[in-house]
Design an enzyme around this catalytic site. Structure first.
Site, PDB file in Angstrom:
ATOM      1  N   HIS A 131       0.860  -1.190   0.000  1.00 47.86           N
ATOM      2  CA  HIS A 131       0.000   0.000   0.000  1.00 47.86           C
ATOM      3  C   HIS A 131       0.892   1.235   0.000  1.00 47.86           C
ATOM      4  CE1 HIS A 131      -2.945   2.985   0.763  1.00 47.86           C
ATOM      5  NE2 HIS A 131      -2.680   3.130   2.051  1.00 47.86           N
ATOM      6  N   HIS A 133       1.193   5.677  -0.670  1.00 48.41           N
ATOM      7  CA  HIS A 133       0.534   6.975  -0.740  1.00 48.41           C
ATOM      8  C   HIS A 133       1.162   7.802  -1.858  1.00 48.41           C
ATOM      9  CE1 HIS A 133      -1.095   6.937   3.684  1.00 48.41           C
ATOM     10  NE2 HIS A 133      -1.556   5.952   2.937  1.00 48.41           N
ATOM     11  N   GLU A 157       4.619   0.743 -22.813  1.00 46.19           N
ATOM     12  CA  GLU A 157       5.514  -0.397 -22.616  1.00 46.19           C
ATOM     13  C   GLU A 157       5.417  -0.985 -21.211  1.00 46.19           C
ATOM     14  OE1 GLU A 157       8.481  -3.206 -23.767  1.00 46.19           O
ATOM     15  OE2 GLU A 157       7.112  -1.921 -24.892  1.00 46.19           O
ATOM     16  N   HIS A 213      -5.988   9.295  -1.907  1.00 52.88           N
ATOM     17  CA  HIS A 213      -5.340   8.483  -0.859  1.00 52.88           C
ATOM     18  C   HIS A 213      -4.099   7.754  -1.370  1.00 52.88           C
ATOM     19  CE1 HIS A 213      -6.017   5.546   2.741  1.00 52.88           C
ATOM     20  NE2 HIS A 213      -4.780   5.442   2.298  1.00 52.88           N
TER      21      HIS A 213
END
Length: 253
Positions: A131, A133, A157, A213
């Site tokens: 995850h 940001h 590409e 986010h």
């Protein structure tokens, strides 16, 4: 906390010597060593600044989880949370998790990303989930507009570094990459249901963008998850530049 029975490990009590042994290894590719190393690299890329973002890895019956409450570039192996993949209940917002090992350092907490990582593990059989940001991901969701349900791009590409569903065969140059976009929530874990729904609606998606986010990316190995996160971030960045230049994202223009 009660002992946890794990195949191949027996009964392990959190904070016991057996639990501590789970984060001690000379192998540089052991999750307890890899996660801090990768978080340092992601910090340099601007993906996990301000303690935000994270990564989780599965190893057999165990899941290793980077903590919240610590600067990501300063994470150490002893800061790891270790959970059994076979939880007594599916992780969801507000649910109680089973732990095999919790860090002794005060101020560390389990990541609110936990149930979202489990989405990738259970719905895609992923072995790692990242995850970030990334500002490229955030800016892209803003430029596409609030009505956009997904990001689509073709004839680039770097699409060749992304896998179908994040875990299947790699896409080709002429394929159209599509990544769903979900709306942000006040608490990270409240994204769990909308992420799961988007993964069901878009079975070929290798990632989920969260408006304002960041992004969740997964893969069948940590190497694949990292590769796809890098390729997707490249595509997010070039898409931002194309949109600002008034260029279409799809087609051989």
């Amino acid at each position: 906390m009660a002992p946890i029975t794990l195949p191949g490990y027996g009964d392990i009590e959190p904070l016991s010597p057996a639990a501590e042994a789970l984060v001690k290894s000379e192998d540089p590719e052991h999750p307890a060593n890899l996660i801090p190393e990768l978080c340092r690299e992601f910090y340099k890329l601007g993906w996990v600044t301000g303690t935000g973002g994270g990564i989780s890895m599965r190893q057999g019956p165990l899941v290793y989880l980077a903590p919240s409450g610590v600067q990501k570039e300063r994470i150490l192996p002893e800061h790891m949370f270790v959970l059994p993949f076979a939880q007594s209940s599916v992780p969801k917002p507000g649910s109680k998790r089973d732990f095999v090992r919790v860090p002794s350092k005060k101020g560390l907490s389990e990541s609110q990303c936990t149930p979202l990582f489990w989405n990738a593990f259970t719905q895609r059989d992923a072995q790692s989930c990242i995850h970030t940001h990334s500002q490229h991901a955030v800016m892209l969701t803003l430029l596409l507009g609030k009505g956009a349900k997904s990001f689509r791009i073709s004839h680039q590409e770097m699409i060749k570094g992304v896998r179908l569903g994040g875990v299947g065969k790699t896409l080709a140059y002429f394929n159209t990459l599509e990544v769903p976009i979900i709306e942000n929530t006040a608490r990270e874990e409240d994204l769990t249901e909308s992420m799961a729904e988007a993964m069901t609606t878009y079975p070929d998606a290798a990632a989920i963008l969260v408006r304002r986010h960041g992004v969740y990316v997964w893969g069948p190995t940590w190497e694949s998850a990292k590769t796809q996160a890098e390729c997707l971030d490249y595509l997010f960045e070039i898409a931002v530049k194309m949109l600002l230049a008034g260029m279409p994202l799809e087609g051989d223009n």
